[in-house]
Enzyme design. Structure first.
Site, PDB file in Angstrom:
ATOM      1  N   GLU A 305       0.830  -1.202   0.000  1.00 39.39           N
ATOM      2  CA  GLU A 305       0.000   0.000   0.000  1.00 39.39           C
ATOM      3  C   GLU A 305       0.870   1.260   0.000  1.00 39.39           C
ATOM      4  OE1 GLU A 305      -3.645   0.347   0.209  1.00 39.39           O
ATOM      5  OE2 GLU A 305      -2.840   2.256  -0.440  1.00 39.39           O
ATOM      6  N   ASP A 309       1.041   4.023  -2.997  1.00 41.36           N
ATOM      7  CA  ASP A 309       0.642   5.407  -2.755  1.00 41.36           C
ATOM      8  C   ASP A 309       1.747   6.373  -3.162  1.00 41.36           C
ATOM      9  OD1 ASP A 309      -1.687   4.408  -1.723  1.00 41.36           O
ATOM     10  OD2 ASP A 309      -1.249   4.881   0.369  1.00 41.36           O
ATOM     11  N   SER A 516      -7.510   1.901  -3.522  1.00 40.06           N
ATOM     12  CA  SER A 516      -6.241   2.394  -2.970  1.00 40.06           C
ATOM     13  C   SER A 516      -5.383   3.011  -4.037  1.00 40.06           C
ATOM     14  CB  SER A 516      -5.406   1.236  -2.452  1.00 40.06           C
ATOM     15  OG  SER A 516      -5.820   0.832  -1.253  1.00 40.06           O
ATOM     16  N   ASP A 558     -17.346  11.937 -17.552  1.00 38.90           N
ATOM     17  CA  ASP A 558     -18.458  11.187 -16.957  1.00 38.90           C
ATOM     18  C   ASP A 558     -18.330   9.711 -17.346  1.00 38.90           C
ATOM     19  OD1 ASP A 558     -20.790  10.541 -15.710  1.00 38.90           O
ATOM     20  OD2 ASP A 558     -22.113  11.620 -17.117  1.00 38.90           O
ATOM     21  N   ILE A 559     -18.407   8.816 -16.360  1.00 41.88           N
ATOM     22  CA  ILE A 559     -18.320   7.382 -16.638  1.00 41.88           C
ATOM     23  C   ILE A 559     -19.750   6.848 -16.667  1.00 41.88           C
ATOM     24  CG2 ILE A 559     -17.312   5.177 -15.896  1.00 41.88           C
ATOM     25  CD1 ILE A 559     -15.244   7.436 -16.493  1.00 41.88           C
ATOM     26  N   GLY A 577     -24.163  11.578 -15.585  1.00 41.37           N
ATOM     27  CA  GLY A 577     -24.270  12.376 -14.365  1.00 41.37           C
ATOM     28  C   GLY A 577     -23.697  11.609 -13.178  1.00 41.37           C
ATOM     29  N   ASP A 579     -23.210   9.172 -10.099  1.00 38.94           N
ATOM     30  CA  ASP A 579     -23.745   7.868  -9.703  1.00 38.94           C
ATOM     31  C   ASP A 579     -22.894   7.293  -8.570  1.00 38.94           C
ATOM     32  OD1 ASP A 579     -21.525   6.143 -10.923  1.00 38.94           O
ATOM     33  OD2 ASP A 579     -22.197   7.306 -12.662  1.00 38.94           O
TER      34      ASP A 579
END
Ligand SMILES: *[C@@H]1O[C@H](CO)[C@@H](O)[C@H](O)[C@H]1NC(C)=O
Ligand SMILES: *[C@@H]1O[C@H](CO)[C@@H](O)[C@H](O)[C@H]1NC(C)=O
Ligand SMILES: *[C@@H]1O[C@H](CO)[C@@H](O)[C@H](O)[C@H]1NC(C)=O
Length: 597
Positions: A305, A309, A516, A558-559, A577, A579
């Site tokens: 992690e 990062d 992550s 937008d996905i 829009g 979600d």
């Protein structure tokens, strides 16, 4: 003046008391339950009663007298249409607004004294609103009418000292927000680190020099390489999110912070290997590690992690200064010793440390979380309010949305009713953080199926998202009805790639996935926007949500396909829009620069 009014309040309280209650000690026995679990939290078992002489640091969050004023100030400085936009508060200004009322201080001090705790030995932080006292189990049990036990987590073999319920004298309920450690069981190790290695996705190895080379210089490519559909590198993200040609200028003042827990250490040698492979212009770039509350920095033990990062925040923001905060809190706990041990309250340790600094990074990313229902309501609200303080100070706070879609497992409630409900995550559900969901593939990006999303049962829907979320709920109709809270704070707010990230761990390239990966990616783009603003002499973006749901909307891709199944359902579906799978979408740095930069 303040001194006068304080002593007047004390005197007044004293007369009231003597007039109505003949015995001072009596009022400390008049208990009312503060928080109680119906059952021992899942995964834990009672190992033994806690030894009465076991000592620990009790941390008490006091009611913040003018907290509503802090919230008003937060929304004013974060609202692009308000004259105070960008006029963030200093550490001192925030502390004044969160300070407890003098009467709160005096009544809590006299309660502590009655239990043998000298007010002079009390440590006071965050404008006096958080106090820490050393107590033993016997004292704590009397103070809180609690029954402390040593609890063991079956899977991780963690031991903690906790109670399944605690109470406060009735008169203290108006003065105390939360007492820890009490009923928050989730320890650092069981906090879900929302990342996983993906052995099924082949990592780019040295033989793939050709593709690796192409991926280093995205600026020369007209479109995002199709390889980015399976393996993500900084070059993919810089091309996808349109940051490739931007050169940071405000590196003397701008910085980005990564909060790390769970003994996750970011490795400097791995970062160099990563740069040599995937961002050659950044070779030699470094980061700073700040150790919080005994947090370690073992360079022989690189964390998946932590490396993910730091490699991706730095891979996107280089040469912006990156700071890795390694927060301690999971020492070996010896159940039968009475030596003081760390109490495993990671968010509180980190937040109180950060808020005590007069200068803090303008952007933060955190990739850890818990199921909201496993975090006591009083604990969650008090921690969430600390994030509001960070926003008021001018920092943007990103959190991963979680890796279980709408919830993992049977999704039963732990309130004794045992009914099936979607399981939101915390701190993702706190309205004062910006929560990042995950996507996959390119041209177009689609929602990744594990992308955490949903509706809080603790926090009401804030006005900044009310119209975006109502529009979604209208389209949703009765789908999933009864499984989630239609009036709750909805998340994620935004999204970014979440699968196939090429990460160097112990010298080798691995594929890593999870939201992550999405949070540091999105945070990296925000850090560049902050760089742009600071380089023009403007304030950083601070608390992002009000601006991204208003003037910033058009700066997102937008996905509109993919879904986040869980709890035995199909979850929610990404749509035009906002979600609850991908939020407003993924960032386009160039467009955001024009809109909110
Ligand atoms: C204290 O807690 C015990 C349970 O542990 C309960 O039976 C008792 O009523 C509580 N006392 C008060 C005064 O609330
Ligand atoms: C739904 O959310 C609201 C806060 O918006 C909360 O007050 C309420 O208790 C929640 N309902 C359930 C069933 O959790
Ligand atoms: C990238 O940003 C530029 C401005 O820097 C903008 O003109 C362009 O439309 C953006 N590209 C894409 C693909 O969105």
């Amino acid at each position: 003046m303040r001194w006068l009014s304080t002593s007047a309040a004390v005197l007044f309280a004293f007369f009231q008391l003597t007039a109505t209650k003949p015995l001072i000690s009596k009022r400390w026995d008049d208990f009312d339950v503060k928080h109680a679990w119906a059952d021992i939290p899942k995964g834990w078992e009672l190992h033994a009663p806690a030894p009465s002489d076991h000592t620990f640091d009790m941390r008490i969050g006091l009611k913040q007298d003018r907290f509503d004023e802090l919230l008003t100030a937060l929304y004013e400085v974060s609202d692009p249409y308000h004259p105070k936009y960008g006029k963030h508060l200093s550490k001192g200004e925030v502390e004044d607004l969160v300070a407890p009322h003098p009467e709160t201080v005096s009544v809590v001090d006299s309660w502590l004294s009655a239990h043998g705790v000298e007010p002079a030995s009390v440590q006071r932080e965050n404008g006096g609103s958080w106090i820490t006292v050393k107590v033993n189990v016997e004292q704590a049990s009397r103070m809180l009418n609690a029954s402390y036990g040593v609890y063991r987590h079956g899977q991780t073999d963690d031991y903690v000292v906790r109670t399944t319920s605690y109470s406060l004298p009735r008169i203290l309920h108006d003065h105390i927000g939360v007492v820890t450690p009490t009923t928050y069981f989730s320890t650092m190790r069981t906090m879900k680190a929302t990342s996983f290695l993906q052995p099924q996705i082949e990592a780019l190895q040295d033989g793939d020099a050709d593709i690796a080379h192409k991926l280093i210089n995205p600026g020369s490519l007209a479109t995002v390489p199709s390889s980015c559909s399976t393996t993500i590198t900084p070059a993919c993200l810089r091309a996808l999110y349109n940051t490739s040609t931007y050169v940071p200028k405000a590196t003397a003042t701008n910085s980005i912070g990564i909060a790390g827990y769970l003994d996750e250490f970011a490795n400097t040698a791995d970062l160099q290997t990563f740069f040599r492979r995937f961002r050659t212009d950044a070779v030699g770039g470094t980061f700073k590690t700040v150790q919080v509350n005994g947090g370690g920095n073992d360079q022989s033990d690189p964390g998946v992690e932590a490396n993910l990062d730091i490699q991706y925040t730095e891979g996107i923001t280089f040469p912006t200064p990156n700071v890795y905060f390694s927060t301690g809190g999971s020492p070996p706990f010896t159940p039968d010793s009475n030596t003081p041990t760390n109490t495993n309250e990671p968010y509180l340790d980190w937040l109180n440390f950060i808020l005590a600094q007069s200068s803090i990074p303008q952007t933060f990313s955190t990739s850890y979380g818990d199921d909201e229902q496993t975090v006591p309501f009083d604990y969650a609200t008090n921690v969430c309010n600390l994030f509001a303080q960070l926003g008021a100070r001018g920092s943007s706070i990103m959190f991963s949305s979680g890796d279980d879609g709408v919830g993992a497992g049977d999704c039963r409630t732990n309130d004794g009713k045992n009914i099936e409900r979607f399981q939101p995550n915390f701190p993702a559900s706190c309205p004062f953080v910006t929560t990042v969901g995950g996507t996959i593939r390119v041209n177009p990006e689609v929602a990744v199926s594990f992308s955490g999303g949903g509706f809080s049962n603790y926090f009401a829907r804030p006005s900044f998202q009310s119209s975006a979320v109502s529009t979604f709920l209208t389209k949703l109709g009765t789908t999933n009805s009864g499984l989630f809270n239609t009036s709750g704070r909805a998340y994620p707010d935004v999204a970014a790639q979440g699968q196939g990230f090429q990460v160097v761990i112990g010298g080798r390239v691995n594929s890593v996935g999870g939201t992550s990966a999405s949070s540091p990616t999105f945070a990296g783009v925000i850090a560049l926007l902050n760089d742009f603003r600071l380089s023009k002499g403007e304030a950083p973006l601070g608390f992002l949500n009000p601006i991204i749901y208003s003037t910033g909307v058009a700066g997102f891709n937008d996905i509109t396909s993919g879904s986040n199944p869980g709890c035995g359902t199909n979850g929610f579906t990404a749509t035009a829009g906002w979600d609850p799978v991908t939020g407003l979408g993924t960032p386009d740095f160039g467009k955001l620069q024009a809109l909110i930069g």
